[in-house]
Design a protein around this motif. Structure first.
Motif, short mmCIF file in Angstrom:
data_model
loop_
_atom_site.label_atom_id
_atom_site.label_comp_id
_atom_site.label_asym_id
_atom_site.label_seq_id
_atom_site.Cartn_x
_atom_site.Cartn_y
_atom_site.Cartn_z
N ASP A 198 0.80 -1.24 0.00
CA ASP A 198 0.00 0.00 0.00
C ASP A 198 0.82 1.28 0.00
OD1 ASP A 198 -2.21 -1.65 0.12
OD2 ASP A 198 -2.35 -1.56 2.31
N HIS A 199 2.09 1.19 0.34
CA HIS A 199 2.92 2.41 0.45
C HIS A 199 4.27 2.21 -0.22
CE1 HIS A 199 -0.05 4.16 3.16
NE2 HIS A 199 -0.02 3.03 3.85
N ALA A 200 4.24 1.61 -1.42
CA ALA A 200 5.49 1.36 -2.14
C ALA A 200 6.23 2.67 -2.46
CB ALA A 200 5.20 0.60 -3.43
N ALA A 205 10.90 6.22 -1.34
CA ALA A 205 11.39 7.51 -0.84
C ALA A 205 12.35 7.29 0.33
CB ALA A 205 10.22 8.38 -0.41
N TYR A 206 12.05 6.33 1.20
CA TYR A 206 12.99 6.01 2.28
C TYR A 206 14.35 5.67 1.71
CZ TYR A 206 8.78 5.31 5.25
OH TYR A 206 7.61 5.45 5.93
N ALA A 207 14.35 4.85 0.65
CA ALA A 207 15.61 4.40 0.07
C ALA A 207 16.36 5.56 -0.60
CB ALA A 207 15.35 3.29 -0.94
N LYS A 208 15.65 6.33 -1.42
CA LYS A 208 16.31 7.40 -2.19
C LYS A 208 16.78 8.55 -1.31
CE LYS A 208 14.34 7.02 -6.83
NZ LYS A 208 13.60 7.74 -7.88
N LYS A 258 2.99 5.76 13.29
CA LYS A 258 3.37 7.15 13.52
C LYS A 258 4.83 7.40 13.12
CE LYS A 258 0.10 7.80 17.34
NZ LYS A 258 -0.05 8.04 18.80
N ALA A 259 5.69 6.43 13.42
CA ALA A 259 7.09 6.58 13.05
C ALA A 259 7.28 6.58 11.54
CB ALA A 259 7.91 5.46 13.69
N MET A 260 6.55 5.70 10.84
CA MET A 260 6.64 5.65 9.37
C MET A 260 6.15 6.95 8.75
SD MET A 260 7.89 2.67 8.44
CE MET A 260 8.01 0.93 8.94
N LEU A 263 8.73 9.62 9.10
CA LEU A 263 9.84 9.46 8.16
C LEU A 263 9.44 9.87 6.74
CD1 LEU A 263 11.36 6.11 9.44
CD2 LEU A 263 12.36 8.38 9.63
N VAL A 264 8.21 9.60 6.36
CA VAL A 264 7.74 10.05 5.05
C VAL A 264 7.76 11.58 4.97
CG1 VAL A 264 5.72 10.21 3.55
CG2 VAL A 264 6.34 8.00 4.53
N ARG A 265 7.29 12.22 6.02
CA ARG A 265 7.31 13.69 6.04
C ARG A 265 8.74 14.22 5.96
NH1 ARG A 265 2.93 14.25 10.97
NH2 ARG A 265 1.05 14.00 9.71
N GLU A 266 9.66 13.54 6.65
CA GLU A 266 11.06 13.97 6.60
C GLU A 266 11.60 13.83 5.17
OE1 GLU A 266 15.44 12.73 8.39
OE2 GLU A 266 13.61 11.91 9.30
N ALA A 267 11.28 12.71 4.52
CA ALA A 267 11.76 12.49 3.15
C ALA A 267 11.18 13.53 2.21
CB ALA A 267 11.38 11.09 2.70
N ARG A 268 9.90 13.80 2.33
CA ARG A 268 9.27 14.80 1.46
C ARG A 268 9.82 16.19 1.73
NH1 ARG A 268 3.10 12.36 2.00
NH2 ARG A 268 3.41 10.63 0.51
N GLY A 269 10.10 16.47 3.01
CA GLY A 269 10.65 17.79 3.36
C GLY A 269 12.01 18.01 2.75
N ARG A 270 12.80 16.96 2.63
CA ARG A 270 14.15 17.10 2.05
C ARG A 270 14.11 17.31 0.55
NH1 ARG A 270 18.20 12.61 4.74
NH2 ARG A 270 17.62 12.91 6.95
N THR A 271 13.03 16.87 -0.09
CA THR A 271 12.93 16.99 -1.55
C THR A 271 12.08 18.17 -1.97
OG1 THR A 271 11.07 15.44 -1.57
CG2 THR A 271 13.28 14.53 -1.92
N ALA A 272 11.49 18.85 -1.02
CA ALA A 272 10.62 19.98 -1.36
C ALA A 272 11.44 21.15 -1.91
CB ALA A 272 9.84 20.41 -0.11
#
Length: 272
Positions: A198-200, A205-208, A258-260, A263-272
């Motif tokens: 469901d969240h591929a 994004a975690y990996a990249k 909540k932790a996942m 981490l998604v927000r952190e990944a998106r914040g770095r690419t914004a």
């Protein structure tokens, strides 16, 4: 007994208590991984010393559970060959392995061999073993009180752990007894399926972004525990492994969610 990461005898050289962290993330110690494996095991291969032909290892399938110290508990019939062997020589080993669950290579599975004396229990110890064993194997209630059945316990003096390719060591018995099973173990398969199905996009994004594998073309979450999770990452140059930490250790699926998300927000914040 010393630990060792080689394939040889105990004492061949020092080894870290845990896997070398990928991406600097803390990972469970091998003692913790062993306790987690033992906590979930319901079947094992018991090896005793045969009486005839004398001295050969005799392997047999047994039902198993563990007590609060991780010591394996067995319900054995006096009619079984392994029980007769134990009455003569208590030295034994028990092989516990993760279920295959469709994996193509069984050697990629985690497994451990516990070695130590295996003796019958009496009195209060037998009563406690009965409670623990029936909680794990309720169908055993049909024969648990037969007069030829008795409870046995293997007291580990040494443990050999192999967590797949390149992850192995000798685990001290005291460290094993003191370690705690991972609280996410029972839910880990469901968490992995949910994230990978469901969240591929989040897993990639975690990996990249978070693992820094910028040329990743695909990623699969392969394990999750209280400290973080591991990824199998596909790149043009071949597969890579990564481990990412949670902000703090977690103990329940809601905390994982909540932790996942964090981490998604952190990944998106770095690419914004």
């Amino acid at each position: 007994m010393s630990t060792s990461t080689d394939h040889g005898r105990p004492g061949a050289g020092p080894a870290p208590a845990a896997d070398p962290p990928l991406q600097g993330a803390k990972a469970p110690s091998h003692a913790e991984r062993c306790r987690t494996l033992a906590q979930r095991a319901r079947a094992a291969t018991l090896c005793t010393l045969a009486r005839d032909p004398a001295g050969y290892p005799y392997g047999s399938l047994v039902a198993v559970t563990v007590d609060g110290h991780g010591r394996p508990l067995l319900l054995l019939s006096a009619l079984a060959e392994h029980t007769g062997n134990l009455k003569v020589r208590a030295e034994a080993s028990l092989l516990l392995a993760e279920p295959a669950e469709g994996l193509a290579d069984p050697l990629a599975l985690g497994r451990m061999t516990l070695m130590g004396p295996c003796r019958s229990l009496e009195g209060a110890e037998a009563a406690a073993a009965r409670t623990s064993f029936l909680a794990a194997h309720p169908r055993a209630s049909y024969y648990v009180d037969f007069t030829d059945f008795s409870f046995y316990r293997l007291d580990p003096v040494s443990i050999r752990y192999v967590g797949g390719f390149g992850r192995m060591s000798w685990v001290e018995a005291d460290a094993y007894a003191a370690a705690e099973p991972d609280p996410l173990a029972a839910d880990a398969a469901g968490i992995l399926e949910h994230m990978n199905t469901d969240h591929a996009d989040a897993v990639l994004a975690y990996a990249k972004v978070l693992a820094g594998i910028k040329d990743a073309t695909g990623a699969t979450m392969t394990s999750v525990d209280r400290y973080g999770f591991e990824l199998d990452v596909i790149t043009p140059a071949g597969p890579k492994a990564a481990r990412l930490p949670f902000g703090a250790p977690v103990s329940a699926t809601d905390e994982v969610r909540k932790a996942m998300v964090s981490l998604v927000r952190e990944a998106r914040g770095r690419t914004a």
